[in-house]
Motif scaffolding. Structure first.
Motif: not given
Length: 697
Positions: A638-646
């Motif tokens: 989900f986070l990567r789908s929002r352009d955010m690295e976990p």
């Protein structure tokens, strides 16, 4: 119910016992004249003023004994079945004894309990000296709250053998070595015995009376004179601490919720449901193992001056009875400022289903009111209503097309603020009805005829939205003024007051303590109570949780839902909920964020339903890794789908700023859908809602 305690925040009442560093002699554990008098006064106050009709009876007396046994031994690991049957079998005249203030049975039971604890601790220490085979296929029932009482010593021995083995395995899975594990468990078991030996006559009496009051209703509780003094101290310090509400759950201290603006919430590392297993002082102090400690003793360890450091060892909620890694969190104790809990706002530009619309969001963490500044004559005192009024003006200046009020995690606060905040969205009329123990009904009405905002409105709630939040959301729903979306709310619809028992014994020189008494109930203007059921959203977010295992619905002897005559009020134009629901269901079914939240909810519900854990090391490690992997993979996708690295939560040190941003993205999942629902309303049903001519009464 397990007692709740707000750490230095004034949310709740200290129901547990103050720590005492002395070994109390068994010869002193007998009721006193003061306690007998206190019991008589409590009976009279309950019969006269409690909201629920109450009359002492043989059945109620037996229920009190059963609650007392469960209060002393919630996991059914000390008493034998013959102990239970012996005392229940002699309870035929217990109601008469209680009516006369005779509470000898409470002390008789406690003396047996203390002997049973001594016996079990000695057995556990003996088992700890031996070796353990973690390749053997066997299971430990870690939750015995509904299990039968052990029939004999042999059953207790087997239960404790497995318990010690499980405790050892839990620490081994946390990468502790053999010597460290044995040292920690030895201190844990000896600590259980030491704390039970510190119970004095007041502690025994308070524990028994709370079993008595909670056989009637879960929010009524007694505070002994010493506990009352501790409560007063905590109230004077009420704005300093870590900002967490705790509860006791068997032998664990569990995070019930974190408070907006507090160090626990701001760290992003402390979550609802986490178990506190260790507490240390300063940046390098040694951890105290607090498993098996009384709630108040744990609080005393966590409590400290502003600016000092406390470190917590937390067992994540997703770990079954210590099935995997622990998490260490360092917190700086701080003052919880009003500004930190204040309402705030932001704008969502162009929800995906309506790129041309702008939706304003107002986050309301609590229903606050600066009563001190108000009483000092400061006309500019802070309050929820005043702050939201300003935010509404700012958002309208930014030409938003609709507004979402976010009440998730809002545990309530000032009734005055719930009433006046509702008034910003209606022109006039009732907001909530309050019925007292004598049947008298008072109606709280909008104090200001000004309609501050008349546009499209949605209110988002969750399972932790309680009390004043439920009053506001219920009123908005009853008026058809806006949409309520999210999860069913907590269901806390009763009103408590603190009663000084000394006022009922004129001329008495003995301090009898205080009673937290349920004396009224909230009812919506449509006539139904917010008690038990809470507020059912117009559009439900099914996040996989079992709603019957949370909130008021999960408490023993909770007051039932009921209804009274509706108030007279004018509704607004309704909306076509079927269309809005179907579109929301379609969106959330394909939304990665909702899939993640739902999978997490279902997994946690599945975990909470279990009461057995494997004692094979390889099984435990695999199970822990499986759950951890499943939760992380869904979240990271989900986070990567929002352009955010976990964020790597195992890093040392952890990037707390990045962790906070990550949590903000997760928190926005439901708000974004609320904005899309509101956008559907605006686009397809004309937007602003207009008053109807009809009246409801």
């Amino acid at each position: 119910m397990a007692p709740l305690l707000a750490l230095l925040l004034g949310f709740g009442v200290v129901l547990e016992l103050a720590a005492r560093p002395v070994d109390v002699s068994l010869a002193t554990l007998f009721p006193t004249e003061r306690q007998a008098k206190t019991a008589v006064v409590i009976n009279q106050v309950l019969e006269r003023f409690h909201y629920r009709d109450f009359e002492l009876s043989p059945a109620f007396a037996v229920a009190t004994l059963e609650h007392y046994f469960d209060g002393l031994d919630p996991n059914r690991s000390f008493f034998l079945d013959r102990d239970i049957q012996r005392f229940l079998g002699s309870a035929s005249r217990l109601d008469d004894d209680l009516a006369q203030g005779r509470v000898d049975v409470a002390f008789d039971i406690f003396r047996v309990y203390r002997m049973r604890v001594d016996d079990r601790v000695e057995f556990a220490l003996g088992v700890l000296e031996g070796d353990f085979d973690f390749n053997k296929s066997e299971h430990y029932q870690f939750d015995r709250t509904k299990a039968p009482w052990p029939r004999n010593e042999a059953e207790l021995d087997e239960l404790w053998r497995k318990r010690v083995k499980n405790d050892y395995l839990t620490l081994k899975l946390a990468d502790k070595d053999d010597a460290e594990i044995r040292k920690q468990l030895r201190k844990r078991y000896e600590g259980i015995r030491r704390r039970i030996h510190q119970f004095d006559a007041d502690d025994v009496f308070q524990t028994f009376v709370n079993a008595y009051t909670q056989s009637l209703e879960p929010h009524t509780a007694y505070m002994s004179p010493s506990t009352s003094e501790n409560f007063d101290i905590s109230m004077r310090l009420s704005l300093e601490g870590i900002g967490a509400v705790l509860r006791a759950d068997n032998e664990y201290t569990v995070i019930q919720r974190t408070i907006p603006g507090g160090p626990a919430r701001q760290s992003g590392m402390v979550q609802t449901g986490d178990k506190i297993v260790g507490v240390a002082q300063g940046v390098d102090g040694e951890f105290d193992d607090v498993v098996g400690w009384r709630l108040q003793d744990v609080v005393d360890k966590i409590r400290g001056p502003k600016g000092s450091v406390v470190r917590l060892q937390l067992l994540p909620k997703a770990e079954i009875s210590g099935g995997g890694r622990m998490r260490e969190v360092s917190l700086v104790r701080n003052e919880i400022k009003l500004e930190d809990q204040a309402a705030s706002s932001y704008v969502i530009d162009g929800p995906e289903n309506a790129p041309d619309l702008r939706i304003g969001v107002i986050k309301v963490p609590a229903f606050y009111r600066d009563f001190r500044a108000e009483s000092d004559g400061n006309r500019d005192f802070r309050s929820t209503t005043r702050d939201v009024r300003k935010l509404l003006a700012e958002l309208q200046d930014q030409r938003v097309n609709g507004i979402v009020i976010d009440l998730r995690g809002n545990g309530g606060g000032s009734l005055t603020e719930a009433t006046s905040l509702t008034g910003l969205f209606i022109k006039e009329g009732p907001v909530v009805q309050v019925k007292d123990s004598f049947g008298k009904i008072e109606v709280e009405t909008d104090p200001d005829p000004e309609l501050v905002y008349s546009g499209p409105l949605a209110v988002i709630v969750d399972r932790n939205s309680a009390s004043a939040s439920e009053i506001f959301a219920g009123a908005i729903q009853d008026y058809d003024r806006g949409l309520v979306v999210g999860e069913p709310t907590f269901g806390k619809g009763t009103v408590q007051t603190l009663v000084d028992l000394n006022r009922y014994v004129p001329g008495n020189e003995l301090d009898l303590g205080r009673l937290r008494l349920t004396m009224a109930e909230f009812f919506r203007i449509s006539g139904g109570s917010t008690q038990l059921k809470g507020v059912e959203p117009d559009i439900l977010f099914d996040l996989g949780y079992d709603s019957d295992d949370h909130g008021e619905r999960s408490l023993d002897n909770a007051l039932p839902w009921s209804s009274i005559r509706p108030a007279s009020y004018q509704t607004f134009n309704g909306v076509d909920l079927n269309v809005l629901r179907s579109r929301s269901v379609e969106r959330t079914a394909r939304d990665r964020g909702f899939r993640m939240l739902t999978r997490q909810g279902r997994m946690l519900t599945e975990i909470e339903a279990r009461d057995l854990v494997s004692l094979r090391e390889d099984e435990r490690r695999q199970e822990s890794k499986r759950r951890d992997k499943a939760l992380k993979e869904e979240r990271n996708e989900f986070l990567r789908s929002r352009d955010m690295e976990p964020v790597d939560e195992d890093a040392d040190p952890i990037d707390e700023e990045a962790l906070e941003k990550q949590q903000d993205v997760i928190d926005a999942i439901q708000v974004d859908e609320a904005a899309r629902i509101l956008a559907d309303l605006i686009k397809h049903q004309g937007g602003a809602e207009r008053p109807r001519a009809a009246m409801r009464d």
